[in-house]
Design a protein around this motif. Structure first.
Motif, PDB file in Angstrom:
ATOM      1  N   ILE A 228      -6.589 -23.818 -66.967  1.00  0.00           N
ATOM      2  CA  ILE A 228      -6.615 -22.450 -66.448  1.00  0.00           C
ATOM      3  C   ILE A 228      -5.281 -21.952 -65.922  1.00  0.00           C
ATOM      4  N   THR A 229      -4.263 -22.775 -65.776  1.00  0.00           N
ATOM      5  CA  THR A 229      -3.015 -22.336 -65.151  1.00  0.00           C
ATOM      6  C   THR A 229      -1.814 -22.701 -66.019  1.00  0.00           C
ATOM      7  N   LEU A 274      -4.504 -19.960 -53.504  1.00  0.00           N
ATOM      8  CA  LEU A 274      -4.588 -20.793 -54.693  1.00  0.00           C
ATOM      9  C   LEU A 274      -5.857 -20.453 -55.471  1.00  0.00           C
ATOM     10  N   PRO A 275      -5.887 -20.644 -56.785  1.00  0.00           N
ATOM     11  CA  PRO A 275      -4.858 -21.266 -57.627  1.00  0.00           C
ATOM     12  C   PRO A 275      -3.856 -20.290 -58.233  1.00  0.00           C
ATOM     13  N   ILE A 276      -3.924 -19.007 -57.894  1.00  0.00           N
ATOM     14  CA  ILE A 276      -3.086 -18.012 -58.560  1.00  0.00           C
ATOM     15  C   ILE A 276      -1.627 -18.077 -58.108  1.00  0.00           C
ATOM     16  N   ASP A 277      -1.409 -18.102 -56.795  1.00  0.00           N
ATOM     17  CA  ASP A 277      -0.050 -18.001 -56.248  1.00  0.00           C
ATOM     18  C   ASP A 277       0.383 -19.288 -55.565  1.00  0.00           C
ATOM     19  N   LEU A 291       4.257 -16.163 -54.551  1.00  0.00           N
ATOM     20  CA  LEU A 291       4.857 -16.131 -55.880  1.00  0.00           C
ATOM     21  C   LEU A 291       3.825 -16.576 -56.911  1.00  0.00           C
ATOM     22  N   PRO A 292       3.580 -15.755 -57.940  1.00  0.00           N
ATOM     23  CA  PRO A 292       2.615 -16.167 -58.963  1.00  0.00           C
ATOM     24  C   PRO A 292       3.235 -17.169 -59.932  1.00  0.00           C
ATOM     25  N   ALA A 293       2.397 -18.029 -60.471  1.00  0.00           N
ATOM     26  CA  ALA A 293       2.835 -18.941 -61.526  1.00  0.00           C
ATOM     27  C   ALA A 293       2.723 -18.212 -62.861  1.00  0.00           C
ATOM     28  N   ALA A 321       0.448 -11.644 -63.764  1.00  0.00           N
ATOM     29  CA  ALA A 321       0.057 -12.861 -63.050  1.00  0.00           C
ATOM     30  C   ALA A 321      -0.171 -12.587 -61.573  1.00  0.00           C
ATOM     31  N   SER A 322       0.594 -11.657 -61.003  1.00  0.00           N
ATOM     32  CA  SER A 322       0.479 -11.396 -59.566  1.00  0.00           C
ATOM     33  C   SER A 322      -0.826 -10.684 -59.212  1.00  0.00           C
ATOM     34  N   VAL A 323      -1.428  -9.971 -60.166  1.00  0.00           N
ATOM     35  CA  VAL A 323      -2.662  -9.240 -59.882  1.00  0.00           C
ATOM     36  C   VAL A 323      -3.853  -9.823 -60.640  1.00  0.00           C
ATOM     37  N   ALA A 324      -3.669 -10.977 -61.256  1.00  0.00           N
ATOM     38  CA  ALA A 324      -4.731 -11.560 -62.078  1.00  0.00           C
ATOM     39  C   ALA A 324      -5.967 -11.897 -61.242  1.00  0.00           C
TER      40      ALA A 324
END
Length: 542
Positions: A228-229, A274-277, A291-293, A321-324
Protein backbone atom coordinates in the motif's frame (compact mmCIF):
# COMPACT_ATOMS: atom_id res chain seq x y z
CA UNK A 1 -14.10 27.09 15.45
CA UNK A 2 -17.11 25.50 17.15
CA UNK A 3 -18.39 22.32 15.48
CA UNK A 4 -22.11 21.86 16.10
CA UNK A 5 -23.97 18.60 15.54
CA UNK A 6 -27.66 17.94 16.17
CA UNK A 7 -29.10 14.71 17.55
CA UNK A 8 -31.94 14.81 15.03
CA UNK A 9 -29.54 15.04 12.10
CA UNK A 10 -26.98 12.46 13.22
CA UNK A 11 -29.72 10.09 14.37
CA UNK A 12 -31.40 10.23 10.96
CA UNK A 13 -28.04 9.75 9.23
CA UNK A 14 -27.10 6.75 11.37
CA UNK A 15 -30.19 4.90 10.12
CA UNK A 16 -28.93 4.91 6.54
CA UNK A 17 -25.21 5.72 6.56
CA UNK A 18 -23.25 2.48 6.89
CA UNK A 19 -20.18 4.38 8.15
CA UNK A 20 -22.02 5.49 11.28
CA UNK A 21 -22.70 3.02 14.05
CA UNK A 22 -24.62 3.23 17.30
CA UNK A 23 -23.72 0.86 20.19
CA UNK A 24 -26.38 -1.81 20.71
CA UNK A 25 -25.67 -2.16 24.44
CA UNK A 26 -24.02 1.18 25.20
CA UNK A 27 -21.76 1.79 28.15
CA UNK A 28 -20.14 5.02 29.35
CA UNK A 29 -16.52 5.23 28.24
CA UNK A 30 -13.96 4.87 31.00
CA UNK A 31 -12.47 8.11 32.20
CA UNK A 32 -15.25 10.42 30.95
CA UNK A 33 -18.21 12.05 32.66
CA UNK A 34 -21.17 14.29 31.89
CA UNK A 35 -21.98 17.13 34.27
CA UNK A 36 -24.39 20.06 34.41
CA UNK A 37 -22.81 23.47 33.87
CA UNK A 38 -25.37 26.25 33.80
CA UNK A 39 -27.78 25.71 30.92
CA UNK A 40 -25.57 23.10 29.28
CA UNK A 41 -24.21 19.62 29.93
CA UNK A 42 -20.44 19.37 29.58
CA UNK A 43 -18.37 16.31 28.69
CA UNK A 44 -15.09 15.96 30.59
CA UNK A 45 -12.25 13.57 29.78
CA UNK A 46 -12.84 12.95 26.07
CA UNK A 47 -10.32 13.72 23.34
CA UNK A 48 -11.95 17.12 22.82
CA UNK A 49 -14.28 19.30 24.85
CA UNK A 50 -18.01 18.94 24.22
CA UNK A 51 -21.07 20.84 25.40
CA UNK A 52 -24.71 19.78 24.92
CA UNK A 53 -27.51 22.31 24.91
CA UNK A 54 -31.27 22.17 24.69
CA UNK A 55 -34.09 21.14 27.01
CA UNK A 56 -33.50 17.40 26.74
CA UNK A 57 -29.76 17.79 27.28
CA UNK A 58 -30.38 19.70 30.52
CA UNK A 59 -32.95 17.27 31.90
CA UNK A 60 -32.46 13.89 30.27
CA UNK A 61 -28.93 13.47 28.94
CA UNK A 62 -27.18 12.76 32.25
CA UNK A 63 -29.78 10.16 33.36
CA UNK A 64 -29.51 8.49 29.94
CA UNK A 65 -25.73 8.33 30.13
CA UNK A 66 -25.88 6.95 33.67
CA UNK A 67 -28.29 4.23 32.52
CA UNK A 68 -25.79 3.15 29.85
CA UNK A 69 -24.13 0.44 31.92
CA UNK A 70 -23.81 -2.18 29.18
CA UNK A 71 -26.75 -4.31 30.35
CA UNK A 72 -29.55 -2.57 28.45
CA UNK A 73 -30.35 -2.28 24.77
CA UNK A 74 -32.20 0.67 23.24
CA UNK A 75 -35.65 -0.68 24.07
CA UNK A 76 -34.67 -1.35 27.68
CA UNK A 77 -33.19 2.14 28.03
CA UNK A 78 -36.36 3.69 26.62
CA UNK A 79 -38.48 1.68 29.04
CA UNK A 80 -36.23 2.50 31.99
CA UNK A 81 -36.36 6.25 31.34
CA UNK A 82 -39.89 6.50 29.99
CA UNK A 83 -38.72 7.75 26.58
CA UNK A 84 -39.58 6.96 23.00
CA UNK A 85 -37.12 4.42 21.55
CA UNK A 86 -36.50 6.54 18.45
CA UNK A 87 -35.53 9.49 20.67
CA UNK A 88 -33.16 7.24 22.62
CA UNK A 89 -31.57 6.11 19.36
CA UNK A 90 -30.93 9.69 18.22
CA UNK A 91 -29.42 10.64 21.57
CA UNK A 92 -27.20 7.56 21.60
CA UNK A 93 -26.00 8.39 18.09
CA UNK A 94 -25.03 11.86 19.28
CA UNK A 95 -23.34 10.51 22.42
CA UNK A 96 -21.35 8.04 20.32
CA UNK A 97 -20.13 10.72 17.92
CA UNK A 98 -19.11 12.85 20.90
CA UNK A 99 -17.09 10.03 22.47
CA UNK A 100 -19.33 9.51 25.49
CA UNK A 101 -20.35 5.87 24.97
CA UNK A 102 -19.04 2.70 23.38
CA UNK A 103 -20.20 -0.89 22.95
CA UNK A 104 -20.20 -2.99 26.11
CA UNK A 105 -17.54 -5.69 26.33
CA UNK A 106 -18.85 -9.13 25.42
CA UNK A 107 -17.46 -11.99 27.46
CA UNK A 108 -14.47 -11.65 29.74
CA UNK A 109 -12.61 -8.34 29.75
CA UNK A 110 -8.98 -8.38 28.58
CA UNK A 111 -6.49 -8.55 31.42
CA UNK A 112 -4.64 -5.28 31.03
CA UNK A 113 -3.56 -2.54 33.41
CA UNK A 114 -6.46 -0.23 34.38
CA UNK A 115 -4.57 2.78 33.04
CA UNK A 116 -4.32 1.15 29.59
CA UNK A 117 -8.02 0.25 29.59
CA UNK A 118 -8.94 3.85 30.43
CA UNK A 119 -6.53 5.15 27.80
CA UNK A 120 -8.01 2.96 25.06
CA UNK A 121 -11.57 3.70 26.11
CA UNK A 122 -11.30 7.44 26.80
CA UNK A 123 -9.30 8.23 23.66
CA UNK A 124 -10.76 5.44 21.55
CA UNK A 125 -13.15 8.00 20.19
CA UNK A 126 -10.30 9.47 18.13
CA UNK A 127 -10.99 7.12 15.24
CA UNK A 128 -14.09 5.19 16.15
CA UNK A 129 -12.48 2.15 14.53
CA UNK A 130 -13.17 -0.09 17.55
CA UNK A 131 -16.64 -0.78 18.96
CA UNK A 132 -15.10 -0.92 22.45
CA UNK A 133 -11.80 -0.55 24.23
CA UNK A 134 -11.59 -4.32 24.54
CA UNK A 135 -11.35 -4.64 20.75
CA UNK A 136 -8.40 -2.25 20.76
CA UNK A 137 -6.75 -4.24 23.57
CA UNK A 138 -7.27 -7.45 21.60
CA UNK A 139 -5.53 -5.93 18.58
CA UNK A 140 -2.54 -5.04 20.75
CA UNK A 141 -2.39 -8.51 22.27
CA UNK A 142 -2.71 -10.25 18.92
CA UNK A 143 -0.16 -8.41 16.77
CA UNK A 144 3.57 -8.64 17.59
CA UNK A 145 5.87 -5.61 17.34
CA UNK A 146 9.56 -6.19 16.63
CA UNK A 147 11.99 -3.55 17.93
CA UNK A 148 15.28 -3.12 16.07
CA UNK A 149 18.04 -0.57 15.58
CA UNK A 150 19.76 1.63 18.14
CA UNK A 151 20.07 -0.42 21.39
CA UNK A 152 19.40 2.51 23.73
CA UNK A 153 16.23 3.57 21.91
CA UNK A 154 15.08 -0.05 21.65
CA UNK A 155 15.48 -0.38 25.42
CA UNK A 156 13.54 2.85 26.02
CA UNK A 157 10.75 1.71 23.68
CA UNK A 158 10.61 -1.66 25.42
CA UNK A 159 10.01 0.14 28.72
CA UNK A 160 7.31 2.34 27.18
CA UNK A 161 5.46 -0.56 25.54
CA UNK A 162 5.78 -3.05 28.40
CA UNK A 163 2.33 -4.41 29.21
CA UNK A 164 0.86 -2.71 26.15
CA UNK A 165 1.63 -5.05 23.24
CA UNK A 166 3.56 -8.17 22.27
CA UNK A 167 7.21 -7.28 21.71
CA UNK A 168 9.96 -9.09 19.83
CA UNK A 169 13.51 -7.86 20.29
CA UNK A 170 15.49 -10.53 18.45
CA UNK A 171 16.29 -9.02 15.03
CA UNK A 172 17.51 -12.35 13.65
CA UNK A 173 14.49 -14.42 14.69
CA UNK A 174 11.67 -15.48 12.37
CA UNK A 175 8.45 -13.48 12.18
CA UNK A 176 5.93 -14.48 14.84
CA UNK A 177 2.94 -13.53 12.66
CA UNK A 178 2.35 -12.50 9.02
CA UNK A 179 1.31 -9.00 10.08
CA UNK A 180 4.19 -8.46 12.52
CA UNK A 181 5.22 -4.79 12.65
CA UNK A 182 8.93 -3.98 12.67
CA UNK A 183 9.99 -0.70 14.26
CA UNK A 184 13.54 0.31 13.38
CA UNK A 185 15.21 3.08 15.41
CA UNK A 186 17.71 4.74 13.09
CA UNK A 187 20.59 6.78 14.47
CA UNK A 188 23.98 7.62 13.02
CA UNK A 189 25.41 4.42 14.52
CA UNK A 190 22.52 2.07 13.61
CA UNK A 191 21.85 3.47 10.11
CA UNK A 192 23.98 0.79 8.34
CA UNK A 193 21.62 -1.90 9.64
CA UNK A 194 18.44 -0.31 8.24
CA UNK A 195 18.85 -1.59 4.69
CA UNK A 196 18.97 -5.21 5.85
CA UNK A 197 15.88 -4.75 8.02
CA UNK A 198 14.05 -3.13 5.11
CA UNK A 199 14.97 -5.93 2.72
CA UNK A 200 13.88 -8.56 5.23
CA UNK A 201 10.48 -6.91 5.71
CA UNK A 202 10.07 -6.43 1.96
CA UNK A 203 10.89 -10.09 1.28
CA UNK A 204 8.42 -11.30 3.90
CA UNK A 205 5.73 -8.78 2.93
CA UNK A 206 5.67 -7.28 6.44
CA UNK A 207 5.31 -3.59 7.35
CA UNK A 208 8.21 -1.49 8.66
CA UNK A 209 8.08 1.74 10.64
CA UNK A 210 11.33 3.71 10.56
CA UNK A 211 11.98 6.14 13.43
CA UNK A 212 15.05 8.34 12.91
CA UNK A 213 16.61 10.42 15.70
CA UNK A 214 19.60 12.73 15.63
CA UNK A 215 20.89 15.65 17.66
CA UNK A 216 17.98 17.94 16.86
CA UNK A 217 15.03 16.07 15.37
CA UNK A 218 13.07 12.86 15.42
CA UNK A 219 11.35 11.60 12.29
CA UNK A 220 8.46 9.16 12.78
CA UNK A 221 8.11 7.46 9.41
CA UNK A 222 7.96 6.45 6.76
CA UNK A 223 5.63 3.53 7.34
CA UNK A 224 6.44 1.04 4.62
CA UNK A 225 4.09 -1.72 3.51
CA UNK A 226 4.85 -3.19 0.07
CA UNK A 227 1.13 -3.58 -0.66
CA UNK A 228 0.00 0.00 0.00
CA UNK A 229 2.91 2.47 0.32
CA UNK A 230 6.01 3.64 -1.56
CA UNK A 231 9.24 1.84 -0.76
CA UNK A 232 11.62 2.83 2.03
CA UNK A 233 14.04 4.60 -0.34
CA UNK A 234 11.28 6.78 -1.83
CA UNK A 235 9.68 7.36 1.58
CA UNK A 236 12.82 8.90 3.05
CA UNK A 237 14.15 10.51 -0.14
CA UNK A 238 15.33 14.09 0.24
CA UNK A 239 15.94 13.96 3.99
CA UNK A 240 18.60 16.17 5.52
CA UNK A 241 21.75 14.53 6.77
CA UNK A 242 21.57 13.49 10.46
CA UNK A 243 23.20 15.85 12.95
CA UNK A 244 24.92 13.48 15.35
CA UNK A 245 23.49 11.08 17.91
CA UNK A 246 20.37 11.94 19.93
CA UNK A 247 21.19 13.19 23.45
CA UNK A 248 20.71 10.55 26.12
CA UNK A 249 18.20 12.69 28.06
CA UNK A 250 15.90 12.64 25.02
CA UNK A 251 15.83 8.88 24.55
CA UNK A 252 12.58 8.49 26.49
CA UNK A 253 10.96 11.29 24.48
CA UNK A 254 11.91 9.64 21.18
CA UNK A 255 10.69 6.27 22.41
CA UNK A 256 7.48 7.80 23.74
CA UNK A 257 6.68 9.48 20.42
CA UNK A 258 7.33 6.23 18.58
CA UNK A 259 5.28 4.21 21.09
CA UNK A 260 2.29 6.53 20.68
CA UNK A 261 2.20 5.94 16.94
CA UNK A 262 2.87 2.22 17.26
CA UNK A 263 -0.10 1.95 19.61
CA UNK A 264 -2.24 4.00 17.24
CA UNK A 265 -1.25 1.85 14.26
CA UNK A 266 -1.93 -1.44 15.99
CA UNK A 267 -4.87 -0.62 18.26
CA UNK A 268 -6.51 2.02 16.02
CA UNK A 269 -7.64 3.75 19.21
CA UNK A 270 -5.78 7.05 18.95
CA UNK A 271 -4.87 9.44 16.16
CA UNK A 272 -1.78 9.08 13.98
CA UNK A 273 -0.54 10.62 10.75
CA UNK A 274 0.66 7.18 9.64
CA UNK A 275 0.72 5.47 7.20
CA UNK A 276 0.37 8.43 4.81
CA UNK A 277 2.86 10.95 6.22
CA UNK A 278 6.12 11.10 8.11
CA UNK A 279 6.40 13.67 10.88
CA UNK A 280 9.58 15.67 11.51
CA UNK A 281 9.62 16.88 15.11
CA UNK A 282 12.05 19.50 16.39
CA UNK A 283 13.32 18.18 19.72
CA UNK A 284 13.87 21.68 21.10
CA UNK A 285 10.52 23.28 20.22
CA UNK A 286 8.41 20.20 19.33
CA UNK A 287 7.36 22.03 16.13
CA UNK A 288 6.15 19.38 13.69
CA UNK A 289 6.27 19.18 9.90
CA UNK A 290 4.40 16.50 7.97
CA UNK A 291 5.88 15.03 4.78
CA UNK A 292 4.06 12.57 2.51
CA UNK A 293 5.82 9.53 1.09
CA UNK A 294 5.85 9.78 -2.72
CA UNK A 295 6.96 7.28 -5.34
CA UNK A 296 9.67 8.64 -7.63
CA UNK A 297 9.07 7.82 -11.31
CA UNK A 298 11.32 5.01 -12.39
CA UNK A 299 11.88 3.54 -8.93
CA UNK A 300 12.49 -0.18 -9.52
CA UNK A 301 10.68 -1.14 -6.31
CA UNK A 302 7.46 0.86 -6.28
CA UNK A 303 7.03 2.70 -9.61
CA UNK A 304 5.13 1.42 -12.63
CA UNK A 305 7.36 3.39 -14.99
CA UNK A 306 10.67 2.02 -16.19
CA UNK A 307 13.88 3.90 -16.86
CA UNK A 308 16.19 6.05 -14.76
CA UNK A 309 14.90 7.03 -11.33
CA UNK A 310 13.71 10.62 -11.25
CA UNK A 311 15.72 12.83 -8.88
CA UNK A 312 12.50 14.02 -7.23
CA UNK A 313 8.80 13.26 -7.38
CA UNK A 314 6.74 15.73 -9.47
CA UNK A 315 4.90 18.47 -7.59
CA UNK A 316 1.53 17.04 -8.63
CA UNK A 317 2.43 13.64 -7.19
CA UNK A 318 3.53 15.26 -3.92
CA UNK A 319 0.21 17.10 -3.66
CA UNK A 320 -1.81 13.95 -4.44
CA UNK A 321 0.12 12.03 -1.78
CA UNK A 322 -0.37 14.80 0.78
CA UNK A 323 -4.18 14.68 0.45
CA UNK A 324 -4.58 10.96 -0.26
CA UNK A 325 -7.28 9.04 1.56
CA UNK A 326 -5.72 6.42 3.85
CA UNK A 327 -5.83 2.79 2.71
CA UNK A 328 -9.03 0.97 3.69
CA UNK A 329 -7.40 -0.76 6.66
CA UNK A 330 -6.54 2.64 8.15
CA UNK A 331 -9.71 4.60 7.43
CA UNK A 332 -11.00 6.52 10.43
CA UNK A 333 -14.80 6.18 10.54
CA UNK A 334 -15.02 9.14 12.90
CA UNK A 335 -13.67 11.44 10.19
CA UNK A 336 -16.83 10.69 8.21
CA UNK A 337 -18.91 12.40 10.89
CA UNK A 338 -17.64 15.79 9.68
CA UNK A 339 -20.26 15.58 6.92
CA UNK A 340 -22.94 16.09 9.57
CA UNK A 341 -21.55 19.15 11.35
CA UNK A 342 -24.10 21.93 11.07
CA UNK A 343 -21.58 24.34 9.53
CA UNK A 344 -20.73 21.82 6.81
CA UNK A 345 -24.38 21.07 6.09
CA UNK A 346 -25.05 24.77 5.64
CA UNK A 347 -22.38 25.02 2.94
CA UNK A 348 -24.60 23.24 0.42
CA UNK A 349 -27.14 26.09 0.46
CA UNK A 350 -24.65 28.96 0.38
CA UNK A 351 -24.78 30.30 -3.17
CA UNK A 352 -22.82 33.13 -4.76
CA UNK A 353 -25.21 35.92 -5.65
CA UNK A 354 -23.28 39.08 -6.74
CA UNK A 355 -26.01 41.37 -5.28
CA UNK A 356 -24.57 44.61 -6.68
CA UNK A 357 -24.51 43.39 -10.30
CA UNK A 358 -27.27 43.17 -12.90
CA UNK A 359 -29.04 39.79 -13.10
CA UNK A 360 -30.62 38.49 -16.31
CA UNK A 361 -33.26 35.80 -15.64
CA UNK A 362 -32.75 32.68 -17.73
CA UNK A 363 -35.66 30.81 -19.33
CA UNK A 364 -37.17 28.02 -17.27
CA UNK A 365 -35.45 24.87 -18.59
CA UNK A 366 -37.61 22.65 -20.77
CA UNK A 367 -36.58 19.26 -19.43
CA UNK A 368 -38.95 17.46 -21.79
CA UNK A 369 -36.46 17.89 -24.64
CA UNK A 370 -34.14 15.53 -22.77
CA UNK A 371 -36.78 12.91 -22.10
CA UNK A 372 -36.49 11.18 -25.47
CA UNK A 373 -33.79 8.62 -26.21
CA UNK A 374 -33.08 10.05 -29.67
CA UNK A 375 -30.15 12.42 -29.99
CA UNK A 376 -29.52 14.97 -32.66
CA UNK A 377 -27.95 13.41 -35.74
CA UNK A 378 -24.55 15.11 -36.24
CA UNK A 379 -24.75 14.49 -39.99
CA UNK A 380 -27.56 17.05 -40.17
CA UNK A 381 -25.18 19.77 -39.04
CA UNK A 382 -25.00 21.79 -35.87
CA UNK A 383 -27.90 23.56 -34.20
CA UNK A 384 -27.53 27.31 -33.46
CA UNK A 385 -27.09 28.17 -29.81
CA UNK A 386 -30.12 29.79 -28.21
CA UNK A 387 -30.74 31.26 -24.77
CA UNK A 388 -33.14 28.41 -23.77
CA UNK A 389 -30.51 25.85 -24.81
CA UNK A 390 -27.80 27.67 -22.83
CA UNK A 391 -30.12 27.82 -19.81
CA UNK A 392 -30.71 24.06 -20.01
CA UNK A 393 -26.99 23.26 -20.27
CA UNK A 394 -26.16 25.46 -17.28
CA UNK A 395 -29.04 24.14 -15.20
CA UNK A 396 -28.17 20.47 -15.66
CA UNK A 397 -24.40 20.90 -15.37
CA UNK A 398 -24.22 23.41 -12.51
CA UNK A 399 -27.73 24.10 -11.21
CA UNK A 400 -30.05 22.70 -8.56
CA UNK A 401 -33.34 20.82 -8.65
CA UNK A 402 -35.75 23.50 -7.48
CA UNK A 403 -38.70 21.15 -6.93
CA UNK A 404 -36.71 18.75 -4.72
CA UNK A 405 -34.53 21.20 -2.80
CA UNK A 406 -35.51 21.93 0.80
CA UNK A 407 -33.98 24.19 3.47
CA UNK A 408 -32.40 21.06 4.99
CA UNK A 409 -30.95 19.57 1.80
CA UNK A 410 -30.04 20.87 -1.64
CA UNK A 411 -30.61 18.54 -4.60
CA UNK A 412 -28.37 19.00 -7.64
CA UNK A 413 -28.61 17.70 -11.18
CA UNK A 414 -24.94 16.73 -11.26
CA UNK A 415 -22.78 15.02 -8.65
CA UNK A 416 -20.90 17.42 -6.36
CA UNK A 417 -18.33 16.59 -3.69
CA UNK A 418 -19.99 16.76 -0.29
CA UNK A 419 -23.00 18.30 -2.09
CA UNK A 420 -21.26 21.63 -1.54
CA UNK A 421 -21.15 23.02 -5.07
CA UNK A 422 -17.55 24.19 -5.08
CA UNK A 423 -17.37 25.34 -8.71
CA UNK A 424 -18.66 28.47 -10.41
CA UNK A 425 -19.58 28.58 -14.10
CA UNK A 426 -18.86 31.73 -16.09
CA UNK A 427 -20.27 32.30 -19.58
CA UNK A 428 -18.35 34.21 -22.25
CA UNK A 429 -20.98 35.17 -24.86
CA UNK A 430 -20.01 36.47 -28.31
CA UNK A 431 -23.24 35.84 -30.24
CA UNK A 432 -25.72 38.69 -29.88
CA UNK A 433 -28.51 36.41 -31.15
CA UNK A 434 -28.30 34.57 -27.82
CA UNK A 435 -28.21 37.66 -25.60
CA UNK A 436 -26.07 40.76 -25.20
CA UNK A 437 -22.37 39.81 -25.63
CA UNK A 438 -20.32 39.94 -22.46
CA UNK A 439 -18.94 37.89 -19.61
CA UNK A 440 -21.50 36.52 -17.16
CA UNK A 441 -21.49 34.41 -14.01
CA UNK A 442 -24.12 31.72 -13.58
CA UNK A 443 -25.94 32.18 -10.26
CA UNK A 444 -27.13 28.66 -9.49
CA UNK A 445 -29.39 29.72 -6.63
CA UNK A 446 -31.49 32.08 -8.77
CA UNK A 447 -30.82 30.56 -12.23
CA UNK A 448 -29.73 33.90 -13.64
CA UNK A 449 -26.82 35.31 -15.61
CA UNK A 450 -24.91 37.96 -13.67
CA UNK A 451 -23.12 40.64 -15.67
CA UNK A 452 -19.38 40.53 -14.93
CA UNK A 453 -17.79 42.43 -17.82
CA UNK A 454 -18.63 43.95 -21.19
CA UNK A 455 -15.14 43.15 -22.45
CA UNK A 456 -15.33 39.88 -24.38
CA UNK A 457 -12.02 38.05 -24.89
CA UNK A 458 -11.31 36.92 -28.47
CA UNK A 459 -12.45 33.46 -29.52
CA UNK A 460 -14.01 31.44 -32.34
CA UNK A 461 -17.04 29.99 -30.57
CA UNK A 462 -20.28 31.85 -29.86
CA UNK A 463 -19.96 30.87 -26.21
CA UNK A 464 -17.30 29.64 -23.82
CA UNK A 465 -18.00 28.13 -20.43
CA UNK A 466 -15.25 28.87 -17.89
CA UNK A 467 -15.35 26.87 -14.66
CA UNK A 468 -13.57 28.13 -11.54
CA UNK A 469 -13.07 26.53 -8.15
CA UNK A 470 -14.48 28.17 -5.03
CA UNK A 471 -11.56 27.30 -2.74
CA UNK A 472 -12.71 29.47 0.16
CA UNK A 473 -15.95 27.53 0.32
CA UNK A 474 -14.72 23.97 -0.19
CA UNK A 475 -11.62 24.34 2.00
CA UNK A 476 -13.84 25.34 4.91
CA UNK A 477 -14.74 21.67 5.11
CA UNK A 478 -12.02 19.76 3.27
CA UNK A 479 -8.86 21.83 3.75
CA UNK A 480 -6.21 21.40 1.06
CA UNK A 481 -8.04 18.30 -0.21
CA UNK A 482 -10.61 20.77 -1.55
CA UNK A 483 -8.22 21.77 -4.36
CA UNK A 484 -8.58 18.27 -5.75
CA UNK A 485 -12.34 18.28 -5.36
CA UNK A 486 -12.86 21.36 -7.53
CA UNK A 487 -11.27 19.48 -10.43
CA UNK A 488 -13.49 16.46 -9.81
CA UNK A 489 -16.59 18.66 -9.66
CA UNK A 490 -15.63 20.52 -12.81
CA UNK A 491 -15.19 17.20 -14.59
CA UNK A 492 -18.68 16.13 -13.53
CA UNK A 493 -20.08 19.48 -14.66
CA UNK A 494 -18.42 19.31 -18.09
CA UNK A 495 -19.54 15.70 -18.57
CA UNK A 496 -23.16 16.71 -17.93
CA UNK A 497 -22.86 19.78 -20.15
CA UNK A 498 -21.45 17.63 -22.96
CA UNK A 499 -24.31 15.13 -22.74
CA UNK A 500 -26.97 17.85 -22.86
CA UNK A 501 -25.21 19.63 -25.72
CA UNK A 502 -24.94 16.45 -27.77
CA UNK A 503 -28.60 15.67 -27.16
CA UNK A 504 -29.54 19.14 -28.42
CA UNK A 505 -27.14 19.06 -31.35
CA UNK A 506 -24.83 21.76 -29.99
CA UNK A 507 -21.10 21.61 -30.49
CA UNK A 508 -19.22 21.08 -27.22
CA UNK A 509 -15.42 21.02 -27.07
CA UNK A 510 -13.35 21.11 -23.88
CA UNK A 511 -10.24 23.29 -24.10
CA UNK A 512 -6.92 21.72 -23.15
CA UNK A 513 -4.99 24.95 -22.56
CA UNK A 514 -5.77 28.52 -21.56
CA UNK A 515 -4.19 31.67 -20.13
CA UNK A 516 -4.98 31.71 -16.40
CA UNK A 517 -3.88 35.31 -15.87
CA UNK A 518 -5.89 36.62 -18.84
CA UNK A 519 -9.05 34.82 -17.71
CA UNK A 520 -8.59 36.03 -14.12
CA UNK A 521 -8.46 39.63 -15.38
CA UNK A 522 -11.62 39.13 -17.42
CA UNK A 523 -13.49 37.45 -14.56
CA UNK A 524 -12.13 39.81 -11.91
CA UNK A 525 -11.12 36.80 -9.83
CA UNK A 526 -8.06 35.81 -7.82
CA UNK A 527 -6.20 32.69 -9.03
CA UNK A 528 -5.30 31.95 -5.41
CA UNK A 529 -8.93 31.86 -4.23
CA UNK A 530 -10.75 31.03 -7.46
CA UNK A 531 -8.50 29.19 -9.95
CA UNK A 532 -9.75 28.38 -13.45
CA UNK A 533 -10.12 24.59 -13.57
CA UNK A 534 -11.89 23.97 -16.90
CA UNK A 535 -12.83 25.75 -20.13
CA UNK A 536 -15.09 24.52 -22.94
CA UNK A 537 -16.52 25.95 -26.17
CA UNK A 538 -20.28 25.68 -26.67
CA UNK A 539 -22.04 26.10 -30.00
CA UNK A 540 -20.67 26.97 -33.43
CA UNK A 541 -19.39 24.66 -36.14
CA UNK A 542 -17.09 21.73 -35.50
Amino acid sequence: MVAEMKAEQIGRAARTDMQLTVPVRPVLRRGVRLRRAGDSVVLDGADRGQAFSGAFAREGLVPLAEACDGTRDHAALANELGLDESAVYKCLALLWTAGVIEEAVTGEEPRVEPELAVFLSRLGNSTGANPSWADAAARLARRPVRLEGDPSLVAAARRALRGVCRMVTDPAGPAEAPDELTVFFETASSAPLLAAAGERCERDGRPLLRVRADGGTVVVGPYVDPSITPCLDCGRHGEAEPSGEPPEHLHDLVAGLASHHVTALVARATSTHLPIDSSVIDLATLATTYLPAVTRPGCPKCSWTRGPVAPDAPAGAVYEASVAIPPRAFLAPKDHQAHYYATNLRLQSQFKDWPSRAHTPLPVPDLSVLAGTERHDPSRGGVPLTLPALALVLKIAFGIKDDETTPERVKRWTAAAGNIGCTTAYVVLRDERVTRPGVYAYAEGSHTLVAVSDTVPPGDSPCDIVVTGDLKKVMTKYGTFGFRLVFLDSGCGLASAREVARHLGLRFAPTSDWDDDALARVLGSSPADEPVVAVAALGGTA
